[in-house]
Design a protein around this motif. Sequence first.
Motif, PDB file in Angstrom:
ATOM      1  N   ASP A 171     -80.482 -51.772 -59.969  1.00  0.00           N
ATOM      2  CA  ASP A 171     -80.456 -50.313 -59.856  1.00  0.00           C
ATOM      3  C   ASP A 171     -81.351 -49.903 -58.691  1.00  0.00           C
ATOM      4  O   ASP A 171     -82.363 -50.564 -58.410  1.00  0.00           O
ATOM      5  CB  ASP A 171     -80.970 -49.649 -61.141  1.00  0.00           C
ATOM      6  N   VAL A 172     -80.995 -48.805 -58.045  1.00  0.00           N
ATOM      7  CA  VAL A 172     -81.768 -48.312 -56.895  1.00  0.00           C
ATOM      8  C   VAL A 172     -82.004 -46.817 -57.059  1.00  0.00           C
ATOM      9  O   VAL A 172     -81.088 -46.066 -57.406  1.00  0.00           O
ATOM     10  CB  VAL A 172     -81.022 -48.557 -55.561  1.00  0.00           C
ATOM     11  N   ILE A 173     -83.255 -46.401 -56.838  1.00  0.00           N
ATOM     12  CA  ILE A 173     -83.548 -44.971 -56.719  1.00  0.00           C
ATOM     13  C   ILE A 173     -83.948 -44.732 -55.268  1.00  0.00           C
ATOM     14  O   ILE A 173     -84.918 -45.330 -54.779  1.00  0.00           O
ATOM     15  CB  ILE A 173     -84.692 -44.526 -57.659  1.00  0.00           C
ATOM     16  N   ASN A 174     -83.181 -43.895 -54.587  1.00  0.00           N
ATOM     17  CA  ASN A 174     -83.542 -43.542 -53.213  1.00  0.00           C
ATOM     18  C   ASN A 174     -84.559 -42.406 -53.280  1.00  0.00           C
ATOM     19  O   ASN A 174     -84.291 -41.356 -53.839  1.00  0.00           O
ATOM     20  CB  ASN A 174     -82.304 -43.115 -52.416  1.00  0.00           C
ATOM     21  N   ASN A 175     -85.736 -42.645 -52.714  1.00  0.00           N
ATOM     22  CA  ASN A 175     -86.835 -41.681 -52.800  1.00  0.00           C
ATOM     23  C   ASN A 175     -87.241 -41.202 -51.410  1.00  0.00           C
ATOM     24  O   ASN A 175     -88.411 -40.994 -51.132  1.00  0.00           O
ATOM     25  CB  ASN A 175     -88.026 -42.330 -53.527  1.00  0.00           C
ATOM     26  N   ASP A 176     -86.246 -41.055 -50.544  1.00  0.00           N
ATOM     27  CA  ASP A 176     -86.535 -40.709 -49.155  1.00  0.00           C
ATOM     28  C   ASP A 176     -86.679 -39.202 -48.906  1.00  0.00           C
ATOM     29  O   ASP A 176     -87.090 -38.800 -47.835  1.00  0.00           O
ATOM     30  CB  ASP A 176     -85.417 -41.242 -48.232  1.00  0.00           C
ATOM     31  N   GLY A 177     -86.328 -38.370 -49.886  1.00  0.00           N
ATOM     32  CA  GLY A 177     -86.363 -36.925 -49.659  1.00  0.00           C
ATOM     33  C   GLY A 177     -87.773 -36.374 -49.656  1.00  0.00           C
ATOM     34  O   GLY A 177     -88.745 -37.089 -49.896  1.00  0.00           O
ATOM     35  N   GLU A 178     -87.878 -35.075 -49.396  1.00  0.00           N
ATOM     36  CA  GLU A 178     -89.178 -34.409 -49.506  1.00  0.00           C
ATOM     37  C   GLU A 178     -89.566 -34.397 -50.980  1.00  0.00           C
ATOM     38  O   GLU A 178     -88.788 -33.995 -51.832  1.00  0.00           O
ATOM     39  CB  GLU A 178     -89.099 -32.981 -48.970  1.00  0.00           C
ATOM     40  N   ILE A 179     -90.806 -34.803 -51.262  1.00  0.00           N
ATOM     41  CA  ILE A 179     -91.247 -34.988 -52.647  1.00  0.00           C
ATOM     42  C   ILE A 179     -91.004 -33.737 -53.498  1.00  0.00           C
ATOM     43  O   ILE A 179     -90.420 -33.807 -54.572  1.00  0.00           O
ATOM     44  CB  ILE A 179     -92.747 -35.370 -52.693  1.00  0.00           C
ATOM     45  N   ALA A 180     -91.433 -32.558 -53.009  1.00  0.00           N
ATOM     46  CA  ALA A 180     -91.342 -31.331 -53.812  1.00  0.00           C
ATOM     47  C   ALA A 180     -89.897 -31.026 -54.193  1.00  0.00           C
ATOM     48  O   ALA A 180     -89.607 -30.580 -55.295  1.00  0.00           O
ATOM     49  CB  ALA A 180     -91.952 -30.166 -53.049  1.00  0.00           C
ATOM     50  N   GLN A 181     -88.991 -31.285 -53.274  1.00  0.00           N
ATOM     51  CA  GLN A 181     -87.580 -30.962 -53.523  1.00  0.00           C
ATOM     52  C   GLN A 181     -86.930 -31.949 -54.487  1.00  0.00           C
ATOM     53  O   GLN A 181     -85.981 -31.613 -55.180  1.00  0.00           O
ATOM     54  CB  GLN A 181     -86.795 -30.991 -52.198  1.00  0.00           C
ATOM     55  N   THR A 182     -87.411 -33.164 -54.492  1.00  0.00           N
ATOM     56  CA  THR A 182     -86.674 -34.192 -55.223  1.00  0.00           C
ATOM     57  C   THR A 182     -87.263 -34.549 -56.586  1.00  0.00           C
ATOM     58  O   THR A 182     -86.665 -35.312 -57.318  1.00  0.00           O
ATOM     59  CB  THR A 182     -86.591 -35.492 -54.402  1.00  0.00           C
ATOM     60  N   ARG A 183     -88.409 -34.002 -56.959  1.00  0.00           N
ATOM     61  CA  ARG A 183     -89.021 -34.389 -58.248  1.00  0.00           C
ATOM     62  C   ARG A 183     -88.055 -34.187 -59.416  1.00  0.00           C
ATOM     63  O   ARG A 183     -87.915 -35.052 -60.277  1.00  0.00           O
ATOM     64  CB  ARG A 183     -90.327 -33.624 -58.496  1.00  0.00           C
TER      65      ARG A 183
END
Length: 205
Positions: A171-183
């Motif tokens: 499984d993969v979680i892509n965590n490349d976005g801006e932190i505040a927007q993606t929480r």
Amino acid sequence: MNYIVGLTGGIGSGKSTIAEFFAELGVPIVDADVVARQVVEKGSPLLAQIADHFGNQILTEAGELNRTALRALIFGNENEKNWLNALLHPAIRQAMLAQLQAQTAAYTLFVVPLLIENKLTALCDRILVIDVSEQTQLKRASLRDQNNQKLIQQIMDAQVNRATRLSYADDVINNDGEIAQTRDLLRQKVLELHHTYLALAEEKR
């Protein structure tokens, strides 16, 4: 041993944030970094051995391990680094195994930055990789640790590359976005995976 989900990712990928979201759902966490600190706590036999070897300069005034001083001593010194690894790695592995075996929940999240490098994938039923670009790693790690980029790049170079890490992933979680927007999006993804892992754990029983 219960169902084990190994969580890994490079420096600055956001492993701690993802692990927190699983913890909020009541999932027990065994964290290699926490265990590594526990085995060298003040008064521990391992800390005494390290101080005997390197001298009391690696201790704080309170008698705890001064990680910065120790890192400076072994940095670039392969022999000393190997000595320290030979002392610590078996103890850390033993403590991690004991913690994993003690869990009674449906599944446990096993958080290990060097899961692949230290050949711990065999302990896992499933592997979750937190994936970000190298540029994001450099940016986040620099902001978080106030480390210089050269040091962070050296840490990244010592870890497996992104493609290799992803090749191990179930499984993969892509965590490349801006932190505040993606929480919220990350939380939702964690919730989805949580239900998947509960179902897989049930199948294994």
